[in-house]
Enzyme design. Structure first.
Site, PDB file in Angstrom:
ATOM      1  CG  ASN A   9      -1.696   1.227   1.433  1.00  0.00           C
ATOM      2  OD1 ASN A   9      -1.814   2.038   0.511  1.00  0.00           O
ATOM      3  ND2 ASN A   9      -2.255   1.408   2.627  1.00  0.00           N
ATOM      4  CD1 TRP A  10       3.449   0.920  -2.675  1.00  0.00           C
ATOM      5  CD2 TRP A  10       3.454   1.877  -4.696  1.00  0.00           C
ATOM      6  NE1 TRP A  10       4.100   0.065  -3.535  1.00  0.00           N
ATOM      7  CE2 TRP A  10       4.119   0.625  -4.784  1.00  0.00           C
ATOM      8  CE3 TRP A  10       3.333   2.649  -5.864  1.00  0.00           C
ATOM      9  CZ2 TRP A  10       4.659   0.143  -5.976  1.00  0.00           C
ATOM     10  CZ3 TRP A  10       3.875   2.168  -7.054  1.00  0.00           C
ATOM     11  CH2 TRP A  10       4.534   0.928  -7.111  1.00  0.00           C
ATOM     12  CE  LYS A  11       0.269   3.285   4.748  1.00  0.00           C
ATOM     13  NZ  LYS A  11       0.361   3.416   6.187  1.00  0.00           N
ATOM     14  CG  HIS A  96      -5.566   1.830   5.501  1.00  0.00           C
ATOM     15  ND1 HIS A  96      -5.058   2.755   6.386  1.00  0.00           N
ATOM     16  CD2 HIS A  96      -4.581   0.950   5.249  1.00  0.00           C
ATOM     17  CE1 HIS A  96      -3.801   2.442   6.644  1.00  0.00           C
ATOM     18  NE2 HIS A  96      -3.480   1.351   5.977  1.00  0.00           N
ATOM     19  CD  GLU A  98      -2.544   5.410   6.966  1.00  0.00           C
ATOM     20  OE1 GLU A  98      -2.632   5.465   5.730  1.00  0.00           O
ATOM     21  OE2 GLU A  98      -1.554   4.906   7.554  1.00  0.00           O
ATOM     22  CD  GLU A 166      -3.238  -2.682   7.575  1.00  0.00           C
ATOM     23  OE1 GLU A 166      -2.168  -2.928   7.023  1.00  0.00           O
ATOM     24  OE2 GLU A 166      -3.869  -1.635   7.381  1.00  0.00           O
ATOM     25  N   GLY A 172       2.949   2.085  10.737  1.00  0.00           N
ATOM     26  CA  GLY A 172       3.893   3.177  10.531  1.00  0.00           C
ATOM     27  C   GLY A 172       4.636   3.598  11.786  1.00  0.00           C
ATOM     28  CB  SER A 212       5.798  -1.982  11.802  1.00  0.00           C
ATOM     29  OG  SER A 212       5.384  -0.635  12.037  1.00  0.00           O
ATOM     30  N   GLY A 233       2.925  -1.273   4.282  1.00  0.00           N
ATOM     31  CA  GLY A 233       2.978   0.166   4.016  1.00  0.00           C
ATOM     32  C   GLY A 233       4.399   0.603   3.714  1.00  0.00           C
ATOM     33  N   GLY A 234       5.061   1.173   4.710  1.00  0.00           N
ATOM     34  CA  GLY A 234       6.394   1.765   4.530  1.00  0.00           C
ATOM     35  C   GLY A 234       7.382   0.893   3.762  1.00  0.00           C
TER      36      GLY A 234
HETATM   37  C1  PEP Z   1      -0.539   0.007   6.253  1.00  0.00           C
HETATM   38  O1  PEP Z   1      -0.746   1.195   6.261  1.00  0.00           O
HETATM   39  O2  PEP Z   1      -1.362  -0.752   5.699  1.00  0.00           O
HETATM   40  C2  PEP Z   1       0.649  -0.488   6.927  1.00  0.00           C
HETATM   41  C3  PEP Z   1       0.648  -1.701   7.347  1.00  0.00           C
HETATM   42  O3  PEP Z   1       1.691   0.402   7.100  1.00  0.00           O
HETATM   43  P1  PEP Z   1       3.152   0.083   7.697  1.00  0.00           P
HETATM   44  O4  PEP Z   1       3.605  -1.212   7.057  1.00  0.00           O
HETATM   45  O5  PEP Z   1       3.995   1.233   7.297  1.00  0.00           O
HETATM   46  O6  PEP Z   1       3.005  -0.063   9.166  1.00  0.00           O
END
Ligand code: PEP
Length: 250
Positions: A9-11, A96, A98, A166, A172, A212, A233-234
């Site tokens: 997920n590149w957000k 999600h 966010e 999640e 993040g 993470s 994500g990251g």
């Molecule tokens: C996400 O936003 O779906 C996520 C899991 O982010 P991160 O891996 O950066 O924690």
């Protein structure tokens, strides 16, 4: 046996040129090496067309980060499922944390988006997860069960659905749930699905973990019996890291 699924997920990151570069690097590094695992990437809306062209002939799935639940009309800033389909998206992410946290998404609007996507034949990744406060109050299971039940309300067939657990406190932040902590919640989600849909759908449903995930912890998380891959994500913003995570799942 459930096939694992890893999605990046590149957000709200990467211009179209940068996203194209990242997609090309992932494609090159994965080569034909995707065997045991389904892989997807979710660029921001403006990059879907170009990234879609790059991965068109590969096994990498194009994933959208959100969709609206109306067919079309006066919904400024929103994107319909039909638009995403026309770009070749195979999956859309809904709910999600966010979106829940910053854009007023509720279990009810998540359910509307999910049902709209499924009705158009698009597969859905529905995210659930508790906040730190909820975990510390000991209500993780109640919150997640409610999100699952309300998010899947009036959904008869789970064929096109993937769930992503999640924990909000792990997104993040660099804090990952331990494999055992994640497994406990995944098992409870599967039990909820069993209660709602019966044994077979519960056994077939894939539940990703997100929060993470990194190359250094992916293999351990993915080795747990009810963790069927990851929503990343990251670490999905670096081709090397994302490919290492995919390989940990395959
Ligand atoms: C996400 O936003 O779906 C996520 C899991 O982010 P991160 O891996 O950066 O924690």
């Amino acid at each position: 046996m459930r096939k694992k699924i890893v999605v990046g997920n590149w957000k709200m990151n990467k211009t179209v040129a940068e996203a194209s570069e990242l997609a090309s690097a992932i494609l090159e590094q994965l080569g034909n090496g995707i065997v045991g695992c389904e892989v997807g990437i979710a660029p921001a809306f403006p990059s879907l067309t170009e990234v879609g062209k790059i991965i068109e002939w590969s096994d990498i799935r194009l994933v959208a980060q959100n969709c609206h639940y109306q067919e079309e009309g006066a919904y400024t800033g929103e994107v319909s499922v039909r638009m995403l389909e026309s770009l070749g998206c195979a999956y859309v992410i809904v709910g999600h944390s966010e979106r829940r946290q910053y854009f007023g998404e509720t279990n009810q609007t998540v359910n509307l988006r999910l049902r709209k996507a499924l009705s158009e034949g698009m597969q859905v990744i529905m995210c659930v997860g508790e906040t730190l406060e909820e975990r510390e109050s000991g209500i993780t299971e109640r919150i997640v069960t409610e999100q699952v039940r309300e998010g899947l309300k009036d959904v008869g067939d789970l064929g096109g659905v993937v769930l992503a657990y999640e924990p909000v406190w792990a997104i993040g932040t660099g804090k990952t749930a331990t494999p055992e902590e994640a497994q406990d919640v995944h098992a409870s989600i599967r039990a909820t699905i069993q209660d709602m849909y019966g044994d077979l759908p519960a056994q077939h449903l894939r539940i990703q973990y997100g929060g993470s995930v990194k190359p250094s912890n992916a293999a351990q998380l993915f080795s747990m019996p009810d963790i069927d891959g990851g929503l990343i994500g990251g670490a999905s913003l670096k081709a090397n890291d994302f490919v290492a995570i995919v390989k940990a799942a395959g």
